[in-house]
Design a protein around this motif. Structure first.
Motif, PDB file in Angstrom:
ATOM      1  N   TYR A 144       9.551 -13.291  -6.511  1.00 19.96           N
ATOM      2  CA  TYR A 144      10.778 -13.304  -5.717  1.00 19.96           C
ATOM      3  C   TYR A 144      11.103 -11.906  -5.191  1.00 19.96           C
ATOM      4  N   SER A 145      10.975 -10.910  -6.057  1.00 17.28           N
ATOM      5  CA  SER A 145      11.350  -9.547  -5.680  1.00 17.28           C
ATOM      6  C   SER A 145      10.412  -8.950  -4.632  1.00 17.28           C
ATOM      7  N   LEU A 146       9.226  -9.551  -4.468  1.00 13.84           N
ATOM      8  CA  LEU A 146       8.223  -8.997  -3.546  1.00 13.84           C
ATOM      9  C   LEU A 146       8.112  -9.758  -2.233  1.00 13.84           C
ATOM     10  N   ILE A 147       8.837 -10.849  -2.081  1.00 16.94           N
ATOM     11  CA  ILE A 147       8.700 -11.651  -0.864  1.00 16.94           C
ATOM     12  C   ILE A 147       9.050 -10.834   0.377  1.00 16.94           C
ATOM     13  N   PRO A 185       5.761  -2.378 -13.093  1.00 14.79           N
ATOM     14  CA  PRO A 185       6.480  -1.103 -13.008  1.00 14.79           C
ATOM     15  C   PRO A 185       7.755  -1.232 -12.179  1.00 14.79           C
ATOM     16  N   ASN A 186       8.833  -0.707 -12.699  1.00 12.04           N
ATOM     17  CA  ASN A 186      10.101  -0.680 -11.973  1.00 12.04           C
ATOM     18  C   ASN A 186      10.146   0.602 -11.157  1.00 12.04           C
ATOM     19  N   ARG A 187      10.063   0.477  -9.838  1.00 13.46           N
ATOM     20  CA  ARG A 187      10.003   1.661  -8.973  1.00 13.46           C
ATOM     21  C   ARG A 187      11.306   2.453  -9.000  1.00 13.46           C
ATOM     22  N   GLN A 227       0.813  -1.216   0.000  1.00 10.28           N
ATOM     23  CA  GLN A 227       0.000   0.000   0.000  1.00 10.28           C
ATOM     24  C   GLN A 227       0.846   1.266   0.000  1.00 10.28           C
ATOM     25  N   LYS A 228       1.960   1.251   0.698  1.00  8.27           N
ATOM     26  CA  LYS A 228       2.797   2.451   0.783  1.00  8.27           C
ATOM     27  C   LYS A 228       3.502   2.776  -0.530  1.00  8.27           C
ATOM     28  N   TYR A 229       3.527   1.821  -1.468  1.00  8.25           N
ATOM     29  CA  TYR A 229       4.203   2.036  -2.750  1.00  8.25           C
ATOM     30  C   TYR A 229       3.246   2.345  -3.899  1.00  8.25           C
ATOM     31  N   LEU A 230       1.951   2.335  -3.641  1.00  7.67           N
ATOM     32  CA  LEU A 230       0.989   2.427  -4.732  1.00  7.67           C
ATOM     33  C   LEU A 230       1.037   3.756  -5.464  1.00  7.67           C
ATOM     34  N   THR A 231       1.347   4.835  -4.771  1.00 11.35           N
ATOM     35  CA  THR A 231       1.343   6.132  -5.444  1.00 11.35           C
ATOM     36  C   THR A 231       2.399   6.204  -6.541  1.00 11.35           C
ATOM     37  N   THR A 232       3.462   5.422  -6.409  1.00 14.50           N
ATOM     38  CA  THR A 232       4.479   5.388  -7.464  1.00 14.50           C
ATOM     39  C   THR A 232       4.270   4.235  -8.437  1.00 14.50           C
ATOM     40  N   MET A 233       3.630   3.150  -7.991  1.00 16.05           N
ATOM     41  CA  MET A 233       3.477   1.987  -8.855  1.00 16.05           C
ATOM     42  C   MET A 233       2.298   2.096  -9.814  1.00 16.05           C
ATOM     43  N   LEU A 234       1.138   2.549  -9.325  1.00 13.90           N
ATOM     44  CA  LEU A 234      -0.059   2.523 -10.162  1.00 13.90           C
ATOM     45  C   LEU A 234       0.030   3.431 -11.386  1.00 13.90           C
ATOM     46  N   PRO A 235       0.647   4.621 -11.290  1.00 18.23           N
ATOM     47  CA  PRO A 235       0.796   5.407 -12.525  1.00 18.23           C
ATOM     48  C   PRO A 235       1.643   4.698 -13.580  1.00 18.23           C
ATOM     49  N   GLY A 236       2.518   3.808 -13.127  1.00 20.87           N
ATOM     50  CA  GLY A 236       3.359   3.068 -14.067  1.00 20.87           C
ATOM     51  C   GLY A 236       2.719   1.817 -14.605  1.00 20.87           C
TER      52      GLY A 236
END
Length: 500
Positions: free
Chosen positions: A418-421, A401-403, A367-376
């Motif tokens: 793997y990258s999200l575990i 999306p690559n943050r 949730q804390k990353y959505l503002t940067t992920m969803l536009p991508g």
């Protein structure tokens, strides 16, 4: 949906009255959501599991009513077809090991069901679609003899005005027409419930939508339908096509209804503010199927300080099969949940609960990353991800999306998970899940990724081997037998034997 239906014919004035009540419910829901403190509470989790009933020759056995009556268990319910059952498990609240707790509930219930089914020369099996299922197992006679099922079948068929068209291209292809909705009952799922506080609902729901393709690829367990190897999670395509009444030859072909979305859907966009948008969307876009009015005024309940039941609104929402369904529940002074509906039944309790743990951790942690992920990741790409994951399973490549670089990339679903575990583990910590519980669930996840084996891949591998020594029908029956024996071991699927 509509468990207490006792009639199968409705007059136009009943639909009009229901629509009035539905809109009143929606207005009351908006007012309820605005109340300070509504729906706030600690995390809680729940689950429902749909099951196949099979005989000792690995064919379906249509005795759900006998088992349901004999078990006399309030958690056990009938499903659309006579060879399926569903169990609703008790929700788990304020618990440091919620996934192990639900897993134990599931194991206990499955053991009791197995024991009772043995008396009927039957077996219980959690699997997305039974590989040995045949067309002769389906049809109107396969539908459970209960008014709500017959009404749903009749309504969807009448609205379509012709046979349902099943057309799925995968490893092999299947293309035919079918006269009723019994094919929808070929799908069995594991439905996981995740409680969300109203203020966090939009972010939690968006995170669930973002990560659902990952969980579908990881958990895929439905690669075979009517003898054909299709998608790794064929349920996704089949459920939509087996209930879709939109068709150019429909008697509704000139109506707005025929131009609107299918009732089985991934969604139309990222959620902007609150759960209200999803319920309002459902009211605006979908005609009621079953117009049963409760006779309860939700505003009277609100004025008395009661939690409104909103029966018409919840029933209507239950007739819209979104893969992540928003839930309003009047129990516990009223609360909100996300029902994750895209996961198949099986292969084992270990796999199902590990996937639920991963999704829970990601819903919280992302949730804390959505503002940067969803536009991508425009929603269109999220929907593409969903169907790619269903078609190709762990072999899928998804848009992500690559943050760090701010670029949209196409990556292996295994690499993405793997990258999200680490984020999932952090999210589970935020949900007060015990360290040992987190480790135990992530061990199962990592094992599946390292071996690149889920239920679908195991079935495909085994069927390929069996078809070298058997005709297809015999190979499909043997596949079910091998699956059943491995399922009985309780081991996660990546540890199952692939020897024949």
């Amino acid at each position: 949906m509509g468990k207490n239906i006792h009639k199968s014919e409705f007059e136009p004035h009943e639909f009009e009255q229901y629509c009035q009540s539905l809109n009143k419910n929606l207005d009351a829901f908006k007012q309820l959501l605005a109340q300070p403190g509504f729906g706030e509470g600690p995390p809680s989790f729940g689950a429902e599991l749909e099951l196949y009933i099979i005989d000792h020759k690995n064919s379906v056995k249509p005795i759900s009513a006998e088992i349901h009556k004999g078990m006399n268990d309030p958690g056990l319910t009938l499903e659309l077809n006579r060879f399926n059952l569903e169990y609703n498990f008790s929700p788990v609240k304020n618990c440091s090991n919620p996934f192990t707790t639900i897993k134990q509930q599931m194991a206990d219930v499955l053991q009791r069901l197995d024991k009772f089914s043995e008396k009927k020369q039957a077996r219980i099996l959690p699997i997305g679609i039974l590989p040995s299922l045949e067309k002769t197992d389906l049809g109107e006679d396969a539908i459970t003899d209960a008014p709500r099922f017959h009404l749903m079948a009749k309504t969807l068929r009448n609205k379509r005005g012709s046979d349902f068209h099943i057309h799925i291209n995968g490893i092999e292809s299947l293309d035919f027409h079918w006269q009723d909705v019994s094919l929808e009952g070929a799908n069995t799922s594991f439905q996981f419930h995740y409680r969300v506080n109203p203020d966090n609902f939009a972010d939690a729901y968006n995170a669930a939508q973002l990560c659902t393709p990952l969980s579908v690829a990881l958990a895929a367990n439905s690669p075979i339908l009517l003898g054909k190897k299709l998608w790794h999670e064929t349920r996704i395509a089949l459920f939509k096509q087996a209930t879709d009444y939109r068709v150019s030859t429909s008697k509704y072909k000139h109506s707005l209804d025929n131009s609107l979305p299918a009732r089985v859907l991934f969604g139309h966009g990222w959620l902007r503010e609150s759960i209200y948008e999803l319920f309002a969307e459902g009211v605006y876009l979908f005609e009621p199927l079953i117009p049963i009015c409760s006779g309860v005024d939700p505003f009277e309940q609100l004025n008395k300080g009661e939690t409104p039941s909103l029966s018409e609104l919840t029933m209507h929402q239950g007739s819209i099969w979104s893969w992540n369904r928003p839930i309003y529940d009047p129990n516990d002074d009223g609360h909100l949940r996300i029902e994750l509906r895209a996961l198949p039944a099986g292969p084992t309790t270990a796999n199902m609960m590990a996937t639920a743990a991963l999704m829970s951790g990601l819903i919280q942690g992302l949730q804390k990353y959505l503002t940067t992920m969803l536009p991508g990741l425009p929603f269109h790409y999220a929907e593409k991800n969903f169907y790619r994951a269903a078609k190709f399973g762990l072999q899928a490549k998804l848009f992500w999306p690559n943050r760090l670089t701010g670029k949209l990339e196409e990556r292996s679903v295994i690499d993405i998970i793997y990258s999200l575990i680490g984020i999932a583990e952090q999210g589970l910590h935020e949900l007060s899940v015990d360290d040992g519980e987190i480790r135990a669930q992530m061990i199962v996840i990592k094992g599946g990724l390292e071996s690149q084996v889920n239920g679908a891949q195991w079935q495909i591998n085994m069927l390929d081997k069996l078809m070298k020594i058997e005709d297809r029908k015999s190979a499909l029956s043997l596949l079910v037998e091998y699956y059943y024996k491995q399922y009985q071991s309780g081991l996660p699927v990546h540890e199952w034997s692939q020897k024949i």
